[in-house]
Design a protein around this motif. Structure first.
Motif, PDB file in Angstrom:
ATOM      1  N   SER A   1     -10.853  -5.810  -7.056  1.00  0.00           N
ATOM      2  CA  SER A   1      -9.932  -5.916  -5.920  1.00  0.00           C
ATOM      3  C   SER A   1      -8.496  -6.092  -6.418  1.00  0.00           C
ATOM      4  N   ILE A   2      -7.555  -5.698  -5.574  1.00  0.00           N
ATOM      5  CA  ILE A   2      -6.137  -5.797  -5.937  1.00  0.00           C
ATOM      6  C   ILE A   2      -5.734  -7.241  -6.213  1.00  0.00           C
ATOM      7  N   VAL A   3      -6.279  -8.172  -5.429  1.00  0.00           N
ATOM      8  CA  VAL A   3      -5.941  -9.588  -5.613  1.00  0.00           C
ATOM      9  C   VAL A   3      -6.394 -10.059  -6.992  1.00  0.00           C
TER      10      VAL A   3
ATOM     11  N   CYS B   1      -4.215  -8.416  -9.762  1.00  0.00           N
ATOM     12  CA  CYS B   1      -2.905  -9.060  -9.899  1.00  0.00           C
ATOM     13  C   CYS B   1      -3.040 -10.423 -10.575  1.00  0.00           C
ATOM     14  N   GLY B   2      -4.141 -11.130 -10.286  1.00  0.00           N
ATOM     15  CA  GLY B   2      -4.395 -12.389 -10.971  1.00  0.00           C
ATOM     16  C   GLY B   2      -4.610 -12.179 -12.465  1.00  0.00           C
ATOM     17  N   MET B   3      -5.338 -11.123 -12.819  1.00  0.00           N
ATOM     18  CA  MET B   3      -5.553 -10.797 -14.237  1.00  0.00           C
ATOM     19  C   MET B   3      -4.236 -10.461 -14.920  1.00  0.00           C
TER      20      MET B   3
ATOM     21  N   SER C   1       4.035   5.937   0.384  1.00  0.00           N
ATOM     22  CA  SER C   1       3.156   4.847   0.821  1.00  0.00           C
ATOM     23  C   SER C   1       2.549   4.142  -0.388  1.00  0.00           C
ATOM     24  N   LEU C   2       3.373   3.422  -1.098  1.00  0.00           N
ATOM     25  CA  LEU C   2       2.900   2.678  -2.250  1.00  0.00           C
ATOM     26  C   LEU C   2       2.051   1.498  -1.794  1.00  0.00           C
ATOM     27  N   GLY C   3       1.169   1.043  -2.686  1.00  0.00           N
ATOM     28  CA  GLY C   3       0.308  -0.072  -2.344  1.00  0.00           C
ATOM     29  C   GLY C   3       1.092  -1.348  -2.055  1.00  0.00           C
ATOM     30  N   PHE C   4       1.014  -1.807  -0.810  1.00  0.00           N
ATOM     31  CA  PHE C   4       1.745  -3.011  -0.416  1.00  0.00           C
ATOM     32  C   PHE C   4       1.225  -4.245  -1.136  1.00  0.00           C
ATOM     33  N   GLN C   5      -0.105  -4.397  -1.190  1.00  0.00           N
ATOM     34  CA  GLN C   5      -0.687  -5.627  -1.727  1.00  0.00           C
ATOM     35  C   GLN C   5      -0.234  -5.896  -3.154  1.00  0.00           C
ATOM     36  N   LYS C   6      -0.310  -4.882  -3.973  1.00  0.00           N
ATOM     37  CA  LYS C   6       0.004  -5.057  -5.392  1.00  0.00           C
ATOM     38  C   LYS C   6       1.475  -5.395  -5.599  1.00  0.00           C
TER      39      LYS C   6
END
Length: 324
Positions: free
Chosen positions: A144-146, A149-151, A255-260
């Motif tokens: 997952s993106i979350v 990003c944590g990694m 439309s870039l990935g918002f979450q990341k």
């Protein structure tokens, strides 16, 4: 003369009626033959219409001064006021520059990797090694993106991160990667390549598997090397797939990935990490300016649509391949 024209008109109408009956008969035969498949398609179609097309009536708030008390229909029209406000905003050019830079960087750096990897994996004759490579390369897609990003935050931590520990072991000073605006694009793009290259490779491997084996036999008889086989047989064979995926990728250009972007963003790198998606989130959900954020989102979508139409037309003229 009039009688002749009348007869021709009657004959034409008879042919048209016969064609309609023939089409209706063929359609009913096909429907009865594949009705289970049509029923299977029904639920996804209902889902798309309810959750994708249904909410589109709310686009009109981009042209209104939306009020929750009055609702969408009761809110007053303001025309292009929100669009003009966005174009005249002090941060407009910075946000647009960051979005375009990340989009172009992602497209140029990321798009060829799945193609190259698929061509290389397709040349591997050891099936066990081939499957191992496929599994190792597409497994990151399911992170997952979350978590990703944590990694990234853990690996790039200035004091405990593995990257900085390696740098310190060679006598270099630790680097706070996520605090440097000039490094944000590299971190964003290359982590995305690592995560999604293997997944994108699957489509190209499927296209490569459909190549006629006789072409490989002919190349082998002619003494073609593996490189020439790739260049003269495999790449031309999967070119329509490459073109189709490129056009579809262009449709998501803005439309870039918002979450990341949002999760990797901080006050130190915001000058490079603030893109249209994160700006819309802050303006719309955090500040409650729904009409303004809807106008920005619509502006973004219009650019994507223009790009898809343009690239599709250019592709059809240059290669004869396109989405429609």
């Amino acid at each position: 003369m009039l009688l002749k024209k009348k007869k021709e008109q009657i004959n034409s109408e008879s042919v048209t009626l016969a064609e309609k009956k023939s089409f209706k008969r063929r359609f009913m035969i096909a429907f009865n033959r594949d009705k289970e498949l049509y029923l299977m398609c029904l639920l996804p179609l209902i889902f798309v219409f309810i959750f994708d097309y249904g909410p589109m009536y709310g686009i009109q708030i981009a042209f209104k001064k939306f009020s929750g008390a009055r609702g969408i229909w009761g809110s007053p029209w303001v025309g292009f006021e929100h669009f003009i406000r966005f174009l005249e905003a002090p941060q407009f050019w910075d946000i647009l520059k960051n979005t375009l830079y990340l989009s172009i960087y992602s497209l140029i750096a990321g798009f060829p990797f799945p193609i190259i990897l698929a061509l290389l994996v397709n040349q591997v004759r050891n099936q066990k090694f081939k499957k191992t490579v496929q599994m190792m390369t597409y497994a990151p897609h399911f992170i997952s993106i979350v978590v990703l990003c944590g990694m990234i935050s853990v690996f790039l931590h200035p004091s405990t991160g593995i990257i900085n520990n390696v740098l310190k072991s060679f006598g270099f000073e630790p680097i706070f990667f996520l605090a440097k605006p000039e490094m944000f694009a590299d971190i964003y793009v290359w982590s995305d390549i690592w995560q999604n290259t293997g997944w994108g490779m699957i489509i190209y491997l499927a296209a490569l598997s459909s190549i006629n084996p006789d072409l490989y036999e002919a190349a082998k008889i002619d003494g073609a090397s593996r490189l020439k086989t790739i260049w003269y047989i495999e790449i031309p064979s999967i070119l329509p797939t490459i073109v189709t995926l490129f056009i579809m990728r262009t449709g998501k250009f803005m439309s870039l990935g918002f979450q990341k972007a949002f999760l990797l963003q901080n006050s130190l790198n915001i000058e490079s990490s603030e893109i249209i998606a994160t700006y819309v989130y802050k303006i719309g959900l955090q500040n409650g300016q729904f009409s303004y954020s809807a106008a920005i989102g619509l502006f973004n979508t219009i650019i994507n649509v223009i790009l898809v139409l343009s690239v599709n037309q250019i592709s059809k003229k240059l290669s004869g391949n396109g989405l429609w």
